[in-house]
Enzyme design. Structure first.
Site, short mmCIF file in Angstrom:
data_model
loop_
_atom_site.label_atom_id
_atom_site.label_comp_id
_atom_site.label_asym_id
_atom_site.label_seq_id
_atom_site.Cartn_x
_atom_site.Cartn_y
_atom_site.Cartn_z
N GLY A 113 0.88 -1.16 0.00
CA GLY A 113 0.00 0.00 0.00
C GLY A 113 0.91 1.20 0.00
O GLY A 113 2.03 1.12 -0.51
N GLU A 114 0.49 2.29 0.58
CA GLU A 114 1.38 3.44 0.69
C GLU A 114 1.95 3.52 2.10
O GLU A 114 1.21 3.68 3.07
CB GLU A 114 0.65 4.73 0.32
N SER A 115 3.27 3.44 2.20
CA SER A 115 3.90 3.40 3.53
C SER A 115 3.66 4.69 4.30
O SER A 115 3.49 4.66 5.52
CB SER A 115 5.40 3.10 3.40
N CYS A 154 6.36 -5.14 0.51
CA CYS A 154 6.50 -3.83 -0.15
C CYS A 154 6.43 -2.68 0.86
O CYS A 154 7.40 -2.44 1.56
CB CYS A 154 5.47 -3.69 -1.26
N ARG A 190 13.12 3.57 -0.93
CA ARG A 190 11.77 3.52 -1.50
C ARG A 190 11.82 3.79 -3.00
O ARG A 190 12.71 4.48 -3.49
CB ARG A 190 10.86 4.55 -0.83
N ILE A 227 5.91 -3.56 -7.65
CA ILE A 227 5.13 -2.36 -7.98
C ILE A 227 5.70 -1.16 -7.24
O ILE A 227 5.61 -1.10 -6.01
CB ILE A 227 3.65 -2.58 -7.64
N ARG A 228 6.31 -0.25 -7.98
CA ARG A 228 6.98 0.90 -7.35
C ARG A 228 7.73 0.39 -6.11
O ARG A 228 7.62 0.95 -5.02
CB ARG A 228 5.95 1.98 -6.96
N HIS A 287 5.04 -8.88 -4.21
CA HIS A 287 3.68 -9.07 -3.70
C HIS A 287 3.14 -10.48 -3.92
O HIS A 287 2.35 -10.70 -4.85
CB HIS A 287 2.74 -8.09 -4.40
N GLU A 291 0.78 -11.82 -2.50
CA GLU A 291 -0.68 -11.81 -2.36
C GLU A 291 -1.40 -11.49 -3.66
O GLU A 291 -2.61 -11.68 -3.76
CB GLU A 291 -1.09 -10.83 -1.26
#
Lengths: 208, 293
Positions: A47-49, A79, A105, A134-135, A171, A173
């Protein structure tokens, strides 16, 4: 039935929960401190850290998660989760700081540089793992107790473990391959039985 | 190493789930949004309420505006192109934005065709009013869907209508016998394979956010309870009297959308929400949601 918590503040927590449920595990979404009780493991999802870090502070989860990590509760960060576990992060002022790694990051660039690759992951055996980045972040410093679980062909470390803590820059998941979740459940099982195994690597490569 | 795959595109949308994507027009706005916990920002020259007020033709933002915002924050940056304007999309991809919104908020460049999004490595999000529209966009390669709502109004009514209509369409398909899917796909104007997939899985194959008219934490939680995976807030934050406080409150509401006591707590003392518009008072020619098909 085993109870594994999934931090559900933001990000791909539902995907982790659905893999765990398919594996016959009770998955508990964690949004408030009370939901951290009686867990046998905790997953911090992608997600977004920055978002998750802020919400951990606002809803008083930060200190409790830190304490659980230090007490030996098995934790897995994917991630953004990897970023949050790290002791040092280049552009996030307040990670949990429980795992002795340094993290950069968005190490591969922006979204157009996100990629999929077949990745050999040491504890998962010969068959490479379908790894989705992903990023994604990258681990660029490893503490002395940290073992490397996976590297890209150029040598960049993208999965690592330090005792009860495991972190992946990719990821699992998002894929249909449950092997990494099984590996983590095994960590959780061993930790509950307090078997010494948890403290010694399950086939990981030790950094000099 | 495969880049720009469907998995990588839809995967980024999955990472945004449970989060709030905020419209910003300056680097300073972008930093306020990131600090408040936004999971991404939408880089614009003007927020929808100002686009609506200005009238005329609304186009892709100046690349300098987008680049300044990309430089200011570490979270994903989205940008809007006009419906059908694939060259604006090529430019945005070239700038390195993380997601493109092919948006009805800008003046459409093509009234017959949306962008063929499968041609791009960067993922796209598109607006929809019903399931058929959602599936047409996914068929063209959209990796994420959002309701259209009625942007720049601070009025949630259209987003609610669109979300309920999409969810109703999904339930209908799911509960239908397999031999009726073709006729339903024809009725929806949707690709048959996608209609069949929804019949089998009971869900959209991509993430579905709410957008258009979200102005309060309660609006955000309402959309989440109706089944949205996350929230876009356009004018609702930076057209309110206290943007940082409202931004933080809406982020908390997207996480704790089922917890009325937390929603009450975060709704306290936010100052004035943006001024709202009754949709019925807007002349038909000025409505944004009917743009595109």
């Amino acid at each position: 039935m085993r109870r594994i918590g999934v931090l559900a503040l933001q990000g791909a927590f539902a995907e982790h929960i659905s893999v765990l449920q398919r594996l016959g595990v009770e998955a508990v979404p964690v949004r408030l401190p009370g939901e951290l009780e009686e867990l046998e493991g905790l997953i911090i999802p992608g997600g977004e850290s920055t978002t998750m870090s802020r919400l951990m502070t606002v809803f008083h989860l930060r200190d409790e998660i830190k304490r659980l990590a230090e007490d030996g509760l098995p934790m897995w960060g994917t991630c953004a989760g990897l970023i949050l576990l790290a002791k040092e992060v280049d552009s996030l002022p307040d990670p949990l700081g429980v795992m002795d790694i340094g993290v950069r990051r968005n190490a591969f660039g922006r979204q157009v540089d996100s990629f999929e690759t077949e990745l050999p992951v040491l504890p998962l055996g010969k068959e490479p793992f379908p790894a989705v980045f992903i990023r994604a972040p990258q681990i660029d410093r490893l503490g002395s107790e940290v073992e490397v679980l996976a590297r890209l062909t150029n040598g960049q470390v993208v999965a690592a473990r330090e005792n009860n803590l495991v972190a992946t820059a990719f990821h699992p998941e998002l894929t249909t391959d449950p092997r990494f979740h099984c590996y983590f459940l095994n960590m959780a099982k061993n930790s509950i039985k307090q078997i010494q195994q948890v403290l010694s690597p399950v086939g990981g490569e030790k950094e000099p | 190493m495969d880049k720009g795959t469907w998995m990588v595109k839809t995967g980024l949308a999955q990472m945004l789930k449970g989060g709030v994507i905020m419209d910003v027009v300056t680097a300073e706005h972008a930093r306020i949004a990131e600090e408040a916990g936004a999971c991404a920002v939408m880089a614009l020259e003007r927020v929808p309420a100002d686009i609506r007020a200005a009238g005329g033709v609304a186009r892709m933002a100046d690349p300098n505006v987008i680049l300044a915002i990309m430089k200011a924050v570490s979270i994903p940056v989205m940008a809007k192109c006009r419906i059908g304007h694939f060259v604006e999309a090529q430019i945005l991809e070239g700038l390195g934005v993380d997601f493109i919104d092919e948006s009805e908020v800008l003046t459409p460049a093509d009234e017959s065709h949306h962008i063929y999004k499968n041609d791009f490595k960067v993922p796209f999000v598109c607006g929809c009013r019903d399931l058929g529209e959602a599936l047409r966009r996914i068929g063209e390669g959209a990796a994420m869907i959002r309701t259209k709502g009625e942007a720049g109004t601070g009025n949630i009514v259209e987003a609610v209508r669109h979300m309920r209509t999409v969810m109703d369409g999904i339930r209908r398909l799911q509960n239908m016998p397999a031999d009726e899917i073709m006729a339903e796909a024809k009725f929806l104007g949707a690709p048959y394979e996608l209609a069949l997939e929804i019949h089998q899985t009971g869900r959209l194959p991509v993430v579905n956010f709410a957008a258009g008219g979200v102005a309060t934490p309660a609006d955000a939680a309402l959309m989440m309870q109706l089944g949205a995976d996350g929230i876009f807030v356009g004018s609702g934050i930076f057209k309110s009297s206290d943007p940082p406080a409202r931004a933080k409150a809406i982020v908390a509401a997207a996480t704790h959308y089922k917890d009325p006591s937390i929603l009450a707590e975060v709704s306290k003392g936010l100052g004035a929400a943006m001024a709202g518009l009754d949709i019925k008072t807007i002349p038909e020619a000025e409505l944004l949601a009917p743009r595109g098909w």
